[in-house]
Design an enzyme around this catalytic site. Structure first.
Site, PDB file in Angstrom:
ATOM      1  N   LYS A   1       0.738  -1.012   0.045  1.00 13.94           N
ATOM      2  CA  LYS A   1      -0.087  -0.214   0.043  1.00 13.94           C
ATOM      3  C   LYS A   1       0.858   1.140   0.190  1.00 13.94           C
ATOM      4  O   LYS A   1       1.992   1.226   0.624  1.00 13.94           O
ATOM      5  CB  LYS A   1      -0.841  -0.150   1.295  1.00 13.94           C
TER       6      LYS A   1
ATOM      7  N   SER B   1     -11.087   6.602  -4.689  1.00 15.34           N
ATOM      8  CA  SER B   1     -10.567   7.712  -4.321  1.00 15.34           C
ATOM      9  C   SER B   1     -10.056   7.634  -2.789  1.00 15.34           C
ATOM     10  O   SER B   1     -10.571   8.415  -1.960  1.00 15.34           O
ATOM     11  CB  SER B   1     -11.559   9.024  -4.332  1.00 15.34           C
ATOM     12  N   VAL B   2      -9.386   6.435  -2.739  1.00 12.28           N
ATOM     13  CA  VAL B   2      -8.779   6.226  -1.170  1.00 12.28           C
ATOM     14  C   VAL B   2      -8.055   7.335  -0.720  1.00 12.28           C
ATOM     15  O   VAL B   2      -8.112   7.715   0.306  1.00 12.28           O
ATOM     16  CB  VAL B   2      -8.271   4.975  -1.161  1.00 12.28           C
ATOM     17  N   GLY B   3      -7.128   7.914  -1.538  1.00  8.82           N
ATOM     18  CA  GLY B   3      -6.193   8.928  -1.055  1.00  8.82           C
ATOM     19  C   GLY B   3      -5.298   8.588  -0.287  1.00  8.82           C
ATOM     20  O   GLY B   3      -4.812   9.161   0.478  1.00  8.82           O
TER      21      GLY B   3
ATOM     22  N   CYS C   1      -0.386   9.037  -8.276  1.00 10.30           N
ATOM     23  CA  CYS C   1      -1.890   8.825  -7.794  1.00 10.30           C
ATOM     24  C   CYS C   1      -2.473  10.011  -8.187  1.00 10.30           C
ATOM     25  O   CYS C   1      -2.454  11.124  -7.733  1.00 10.30           O
ATOM     26  CB  CYS C   1      -1.485   8.705  -6.137  1.00 10.30           C
TER      27      CYS C   1
ATOM     28  N   THR D   1      -3.857   4.094 -12.106  1.00  7.78           N
ATOM     29  CA  THR D   1      -5.353   4.551 -12.582  1.00  7.78           C
ATOM     30  C   THR D   1      -5.430   5.757 -13.470  1.00  7.78           C
ATOM     31  O   THR D   1      -4.713   6.624 -13.430  1.00  7.78           O
ATOM     32  CB  THR D   1      -6.056   4.556 -11.556  1.00  7.78           C
TER      33      THR D   1
ATOM     34  N   THR E   1      -6.881  -4.638  -8.966  1.00  6.54           N
ATOM     35  CA  THR E   1      -8.518  -4.729  -8.752  1.00  6.54           C
ATOM     36  C   THR E   1      -8.982  -6.120  -8.829  1.00  6.54           C
ATOM     37  O   THR E   1      -9.993  -6.349  -7.932  1.00  6.54           O
ATOM     38  CB  THR E   1      -9.099  -3.676  -9.889  1.00  6.54           C
TER      39      THR E   1
END
Lengths: 258, 301
Positions: free
Chosen positions: B44, B69-71, B128, B191, B264
């Site tokens: 991560k 959109s985890v950020g 990102c 992405t 994914t």
């Protein structure tokens, strides 16, 4: 942890609400109230992700478990069309469920809409407790599993927004009235956020143990993707915790509702 | 049958790596399969200080994919070294630390810390789309990539991978900038910036309004970019973007990838990585490949 569950029955409970009974020894024997399964609806790419659905109850001797859900999109539409004998790819049981009450305790469940489903399992597994259930629906046509709740609870109050069944108005009204006279040992709630906030606030003010079952759009369902988060207090600060893994059940006093 | 690949000195037992941001630090998926089977794990995305991440909802399902959109929610690089490396090191697989910074100094500091840690490679996340400062800004121009890559190269003692963004006009220019500035390898694609709207509420589905698209929907774009980049640079390319099975993985390798990352698809099929390794073996058998590295760039044009 991912199993092929076989459909034993598919029953329409109300308009767009279905109950599926699935056979899986592993899931039926390991599940606890408040946990969920993550189901692959089809092999197609149009409904890409699995669908998390809470476990309604298990039947140990038959190796089956029930889930109930509302059709909200393509994925749940596919689930609603499953037939007896169909195989379903299920991951579960997942998540941290409710803290079961001790024998002799007085508990209350407060559920709204499809949020009532995990609460039935909790009531059925809370042997020896005195159980009151407050259930709220938008209208009488959406009242489901009334008889099951009547059997599982010592006291059942149903309310509908339009008054077409039971008491008229939000379910929090009879619940708050109940709190004026009674002090349950534990309160459990699941449903729309405004309802859960009212229940949580009332319990927090009175220092009553309260657990809430949270909902958020999920990705993996197992805690890896960090998608389905809610804000949880950490001393003077807060952090996003994973609803699928750290929850879905949290202590009401820890949750910072959005 | 030889499944090993050597990527600029990074020796993988097979070419299948868990992609960053989809695999946490391996703990959750270790309940499903033996992590020893993996070629590598890109963890991560890490930042210097812990990050809370973006407000929910953080995911939207789209046809054949997802927007997230985890950020970069993560415990910070120090907590990673302290709490996660000992767990990951129990497994015989390569550990790739994916790092994202707001400034060049952030990237360098993390590279210094991780150069002294027990990991195998550093993947610079300059792509990102879900953070407002730094990160993608570096990855959006060749100058930005050069600046951050050359600064990190000076302090990085591990294999240095630069993860490229597809949200640029010409990804080959970005890859060349990374190569020129000292990257050992490039990985692509991150992405693709996207958006979804709930037409009933008339609001964006994601709490952060826009997010990164991944899943099978992006695969043809990713294959094309891997193909173009592998022709443009001499350093190895790690390919990713919508890989869901061995056929997809082989497609990326034929396009020029030395290894692949899968992300994914694991949300839907937690066994996708090991099934892909098995499927690659079957492909090799069927097509007479003795070494998996011979598939790389074996496209017939």
């Amino acid at each position: 942890m991912n199993f092929n569950a076989v459909v034993v029955k598919n029953e329409k409970l109300a308009e767009n609400i279905y109950l599926l009974r699935l056979k899986s020894e592993k899931i039926s024997h390991n599940a606890a109230p408040g946990q969920f399964v993550n189901i692959k609806c089809c092999d197609g790419l149009d409904t890409y992700l699995r669908r998390p659905v809470s476990i309604l109850r298990t039947h140990g001797p038959e190796n089956t478990f029930d889930i109930a859900f509302m059709v909200r999109g393509k994925g749940t539409r596919i689930l609603s069309c499953l037939k007896e004998g169909d195989a379903v790819d299920c991951i579960g049981p997942l998540g941290r469920g409710f803290t079961l009450p001790e024998k002799g305790e007085r508990i209350c469940v407060v559920g709204g809409g499809i949020g009532i489903f995990p609460l039935l399992y909790l009531l059925e597994k809370s042997a020896g407790a005195y159980k009151a259930a407050f259930l709220g629906f938008r209208s009488g046509g959406l009242v489901v599993l009334g008889k099951d709740f009547e059997k599982a609870a010592d006291q059942l109050i149903i309310s509908t927004d339009d008054g077409s069944f039971g008491e008229k108005g939000p379910v929090t009204t009879p619940f708050l009235k109940y709190l004026e006279k009674e002090r349950p040992d534990r309160v459990y709630t699941c449903g729309p956020a405004p309802m859960m906030i009212k229940v949580a606030d009332a319990c927090n003010e009175r220092g009553i143990f309260c657990e809430v079952s949270m909902e958020q759009r999920m990705g993996c369902g197992i805690g890896a993707c960090l998608v389905c988060v809610c804000r949880i207090k950490h001393n003077d600060d807060w952090a996003y915790e994973r609803i699928c893994r750290d929850g879905p059940v949290f202590r009401a006093e820890e949750v910072i509702f959005e | 049958m030889d499944l090993t690949v050597n990527i600029a000195g990074l020796k993988l037992k097979n070419p299948v790596i868990a992609a960053s941001g989809t695999f946490g630090f391996g703990r959750e998926f270790s309940e499903f399969f033996d992590l020893n089977l993996l070629g590598g794990i890109s963890v991560k995305g890490l930042t210097l200080a812990p990050r809370k991440g973006n407000p929910p909802p953080r995911i939207a399902e789209t046809p054949a994919g997802i927007l997230n959109s985890v950020g970069l929610q993560n415990p910070g690089v120090h907590a990673f070294v302290r709490d996660e490396i000992p767990f990951l090191r129990k497994f015989d697989t390569c550990i790739i630390a994916n790092v994202a910074g707001n400034t060049v100094e952030d990237y360098c500091r993390m590279a210094e810390i991780l150069s002294d840690a027990d990991i195998d490679a550093i993947e610079l996340n300059v792509s990102c789309p879900n953070v407002k400062e730094g990160c993608l800004i570096f990855g959006s121009t060749a100058e930005g990539i050069s600046k951050v890559t050359s600064a990190v190269r000076k302090v990085c003692k591990k294999t240095l991978i630069v993860k490229l963004s597809p949200n640029v006009t010409d990804i080959t220019e970005m890859a060349k900038a990374a190569e020129y500035s000292g990257a050992d390898c490039v990985s692509l694609i991150n992405t693709i910036l996207g958006m979804a709207i709930d037409i009933n509420s008339r609001r964006p589905v994601l709490g952060n309004v826009v997010g990164g698209l991944s899943g099978p929907a992006v695969k043809p774009i990713a294959v094309r970019m891997v193909y173009q980049v592998s022709k443009a640079v001499k350093i190895p390319v790690i390919g990713m973007g919508g890989i869901s099975n061995a056929d997809d993985a082989v497609e990326f390798m034929l396009a020029g990838a030395s290894a692949v990352m899968i992300g994914t698809a694991g949300f839907v099929n937690p066994y996708v990585w090991i099934e892909t390794i098995e499927g690659i073996k079957q492909y090799m058998e069927k097509h007479g490949f003795q070494k998996v590295s011979d598939i790389t760039g074996a496209l017939i044009e």
